[in-house]
Design a protein around this motif. Structure first.
Motif, PDB file in Angstrom:
ATOM      1  N   HIS A  17      58.682  63.787  14.854  1.00 25.78           N
ATOM      2  CA  HIS A  17      59.398  63.290  15.775  1.00 25.78           C
ATOM      3  C   HIS A  17      58.467  62.374  16.930  1.00 25.78           C
ATOM      4  CE1 HIS A  17      61.516  66.970  14.633  1.00 25.78           C
ATOM      5  NE2 HIS A  17      62.669  66.524  15.246  1.00 25.78           N
ATOM      6  N   THR A  18      59.222  61.335  17.302  1.00 28.96           N
ATOM      7  CA  THR A  18      58.482  60.438  18.403  1.00 28.96           C
ATOM      8  C   THR A  18      58.487  60.918  19.730  1.00 28.96           C
ATOM      9  OG1 THR A  18      59.130  58.678  16.893  1.00 28.96           O
ATOM     10  CG2 THR A  18      58.571  58.025  19.096  1.00 28.96           C
ATOM     11  N   PHE A  19      57.407  61.261  20.235  1.00 31.35           N
ATOM     12  CA  PHE A  19      57.106  61.402  21.595  1.00 31.35           C
ATOM     13  C   PHE A  19      57.081  60.117  22.489  1.00 31.35           C
ATOM     14  CE2 PHE A  19      56.220  66.151  21.561  1.00 31.35           C
ATOM     15  CZ  PHE A  19      56.385  66.144  20.104  1.00 31.35           C
ATOM     16  N   VAL A  20      57.602  60.355  23.654  1.00 26.32           N
ATOM     17  CA  VAL A  20      57.716  59.092  24.577  1.00 26.32           C
ATOM     18  C   VAL A  20      56.531  59.154  25.342  1.00 26.32           C
ATOM     19  CG1 VAL A  20      58.948  57.975  26.520  1.00 26.32           C
ATOM     20  CG2 VAL A  20      60.332  59.237  24.976  1.00 26.32           C
ATOM     21  N   ASN A  21      55.653  57.931  25.103  1.00 25.81           N
ATOM     22  CA  ASN A  21      54.295  57.646  25.610  1.00 25.81           C
ATOM     23  C   ASN A  21      54.553  57.280  27.112  1.00 25.81           C
ATOM     24  OD1 ASN A  21      51.720  57.333  26.262  1.00 25.81           O
ATOM     25  ND2 ASN A  21      51.636  55.554  25.199  1.00 25.81           N
ATOM     26  N   GLN A  22      54.287  57.963  27.930  1.00 21.64           N
ATOM     27  CA  GLN A  22      54.285  57.387  29.539  1.00 21.64           C
ATOM     28  C   GLN A  22      52.955  57.140  30.042  1.00 21.64           C
ATOM     29  OE1 GLN A  22      56.162  61.128  29.677  1.00 21.64           O
ATOM     30  NE2 GLN A  22      54.705  62.336  30.842  1.00 21.64           N
ATOM     31  N   LYS A  23      52.058  57.129  29.243  1.00 20.35           N
ATOM     32  CA  LYS A  23      50.443  56.925  29.634  1.00 20.35           C
ATOM     33  C   LYS A  23      49.907  55.530  29.448  1.00 20.35           C
ATOM     34  CE  LYS A  23      49.572  61.218  30.799  1.00 20.35           C
ATOM     35  NZ  LYS A  23      49.387  61.405  32.328  1.00 20.35           N
ATOM     36  N   PRO A  24      49.308  54.745  30.541  1.00 20.28           N
ATOM     37  CA  PRO A  24      48.575  53.483  29.940  1.00 20.28           C
ATOM     38  C   PRO A  24      47.649  53.734  29.111  1.00 20.28           C
ATOM     39  CG  PRO A  24      47.916  54.280  32.090  1.00 20.28           C
ATOM     40  CD  PRO A  24      48.699  55.356  31.797  1.00 20.28           C
ATOM     41  N   ILE A  25      46.869  52.822  28.411  1.00 24.50           N
ATOM     42  CA  ILE A  25      46.002  52.675  27.487  1.00 24.50           C
ATOM     43  C   ILE A  25      44.759  53.335  27.891  1.00 24.50           C
ATOM     44  CG2 ILE A  25      45.123  50.529  27.534  1.00 24.50           C
ATOM     45  CD1 ILE A  25      45.008  50.574  24.492  1.00 24.50           C
ATOM     46  N   SER A  26      44.824  53.625  29.258  1.00 25.59           N
ATOM     47  CA  SER A  26      43.094  54.052  29.721  1.00 25.59           C
ATOM     48  C   SER A  26      43.565  55.648  29.673  1.00 25.59           C
ATOM     49  CB  SER A  26      43.028  53.716  31.195  1.00 25.59           C
ATOM     50  OG  SER A  26      44.269  53.887  31.872  1.00 25.59           O
ATOM     51  N   GLU A  27      44.506  56.127  29.331  1.00 22.12           N
ATOM     52  CA  GLU A  27      44.641  57.567  29.349  1.00 22.12           C
ATOM     53  C   GLU A  27      44.949  57.924  27.969  1.00 22.12           C
ATOM     54  OE1 GLU A  27      46.791  59.445  32.803  1.00 22.12           O
ATOM     55  OE2 GLU A  27      46.557  57.497  33.861  1.00 22.12           O
ATOM     56  N   ALA A  28      44.730  59.403  27.724  1.00 18.99           N
ATOM     57  CA  ALA A  28      45.248  59.790  26.321  1.00 18.99           C
ATOM     58  C   ALA A  28      46.494  59.814  26.088  1.00 18.99           C
ATOM     59  CB  ALA A  28      44.184  60.964  25.795  1.00 18.99           C
ATOM     60  N   ALA A  29      47.186  59.392  25.013  1.00 23.04           N
ATOM     61  CA  ALA A  29      48.616  59.784  24.842  1.00 23.04           C
ATOM     62  C   ALA A  29      48.982  60.930  24.143  1.00 23.04           C
ATOM     63  CB  ALA A  29      49.201  58.445  24.229  1.00 23.04           C
ATOM     64  N   ALA A  30      47.735  61.295  23.442  1.00 20.95           N
ATOM     65  CA  ALA A  30      47.908  62.372  22.474  1.00 20.95           C
ATOM     66  C   ALA A  30      46.516  63.078  22.220  1.00 20.95           C
ATOM     67  CB  ALA A  30      48.672  62.236  21.460  1.00 20.95           C
ATOM     68  N   SER A  31      46.152  64.084  21.913  1.00 28.04           N
ATOM     69  CA  SER A  31      44.811  64.625  21.712  1.00 28.04           C
ATOM     70  C   SER A  31      44.950  65.792  20.563  1.00 28.04           C
ATOM     71  CB  SER A  31      43.878  64.885  22.665  1.00 28.04           C
ATOM     72  OG  SER A  31      44.275  65.917  23.462  1.00 28.04           O
ATOM     73  N   ALA A  32      44.182  66.133  19.942  1.00 31.93           N
ATOM     74  CA  ALA A  32      44.204  67.186  19.099  1.00 31.93           C
ATOM     75  C   ALA A  32      42.760  67.882  18.953  1.00 31.93           C
ATOM     76  CB  ALA A  32      44.456  66.863  17.554  1.00 31.93           C
TER      77      ALA A  32
END
Ligand code: BGC
Length: 355
Positions: free
Chosen positions: A255-270
């Motif tokens: 599934h696609t998650f809507v990214n509300q972050k600018p590139i300076s902040e992590a959109a996802a992490s593991a």
């Protein structure tokens, strides 16, 4: 115990459609080593230090071009396009004209069609052993897409253990475009079993639910109270097997998650508590497609181990699937004279304590 190393150059010297293929290696002073091939402008290996300082290869893949060609799963580490993910019924309209694509996933066109960008041999240029640029010109009508499309993907390895990926594209006819990288990550190392105990964090408040054909419905939905709420870090295993129609349709997360972050902040992490390795993803793209390798089907990988279902996950940064058929989604149209630009960073680090 797997001792990880990079594949051999000679096992990537081959010819596909009359073009020679190769292996390329970038290294930094932190000990990180990343291997690429021009077949699909793809990432082959990513060796990063774990919490004990040992190197682990955290992406799935193969030791030779021959094995990439034989594999059941075609997208390992590849640049995917001209349109990543699904286009319903393999068709879309632009300015009243209907374009028909090949249906290679039920009735859908998946990842640009069977001979999409992942299957092409790209031209390449290496700069100062830190950066590699791949270039491919997709002819007008290739896989059904309009316009001669010139695509460049550049990969840079930084001293902060980041792989910086920059995409650029230009067309001579109005077209649609959606590019991503399809690396399958296992932060314990490829071949080390499933990723269910990895801890994910996706700050997204919304995701895109899908229909029975895995095509997104028309609107974004709140993750609140659903299995798709990763706003507080949680294990992949926590909800993946819940009795939930969305998880059933994806056979897990797809599934696609809507990214509300600018590139300076992590959109996802593991993060894997076992290896201590953390991956953070930064992007200019409006979506992060989480795929938990649900359909992986037992290819034998670099360490002679089977790549079974859920033995890796992907964070595919991209525009929303099937956007050409959903005018309300962020636009995927590229006009002549415009330059398509997009950037994604995969950053690796070692995390000492559990989140
Ligand atoms: C898709 C999956 C698909 C896989 C193919 C992913 O990007 O979301 O549904 O099976 O690619 O490798």
């Amino acid at each position: 115990m797997i001792i990880y190393s990079l594949p051999d150059y000679q096992d990537f010297e081959y010819k596909i459609d009359g073009k020679k293929t190769h292996l390329f290696i970038l290294r930094n002073r932190m000990g990180m080593q990343v291997a690429f091939t021009d077949y699909g402008a793809r990432i082959v290996s990513v060796l990063v230090p774990d919490k004990t300082g040992d190197l682990r290869d955290v992406v799935l893949g193969f030791n030779s071009i021959h094995e990439y060609l034989q594999a059941d799963e075609q997208y390992h580490g590849a640049t995917v396009g001209r349109f990543a993910n699904r286009i319903a019924n393999g068709c879309f309209h632009l300015d009243g004209k209907k374009y028909t694509l090949q249906q290679n996933n039920g009735s859908n066109c998946l990842h640009g069609g069977p001979t999409g960008l992942h299957s092409k041999v790209w031209d390449r240029r290496i700069s100062f052993k830190k950066k590699i640029d791949f270039c491919y010109v997709s002819p007008d009508g290739e896989e059904g897409f309009p316009g001669n499309l010139k695509v460049t993907v550049s990969y840079e390895l930084t001293e902060d253990n980041e792989i910086v990926i920059k995409y650029k594209a230009e067309t001579d006819k109005k077209t649609v475009i959606n590019l991503t990288n399809h690396a399958y990550f296992n932060l314990d190392g490829e071949g080390q079993g499933d990723v269910l105990s990895h801890i994910l964090h996706l700050p997204s408040d919304h995701f895109l639910p899908i229909d029975e054909n895995q095509i997104p419905l028309d609107s974004e939905v709140s993750v609140d109270g659903t299995a798709f709420d990763f706003r507080s870090p949680k294990k992949i295993s926590q909800d993946i097997d819940k009795d939930d129609v969305q998880l059933k349709r994806g056979n897990g997360y797809d599934h696609t998650f809507v990214n509300q972050k600018p590139i300076s902040e992590a959109a996802a992490s593991a993060y894997s508590p076992n290896s201590g390795i953390r991956l953070e993803v930064f992007t200019t793209e409006p979506g992060v497609h989480l795929y938990t390798g649900n359909f992986l089907s037992e290819d034998i990988g670099k360490s002679d181990r089977k790549y079974s279902s859920r033995s890796a996950f992907c964070f595919e940064t991209q525009h929303y699937p099937d956007s050409p058929n959903h005018p309300q989604f962020p636009s995927v149209i590229l006009e002549p004279g415009q330059v398509f630009e997009s950037e994604t960073i995969y950053k690796f680090s070692v995390k000492k304590q559990i989140v």
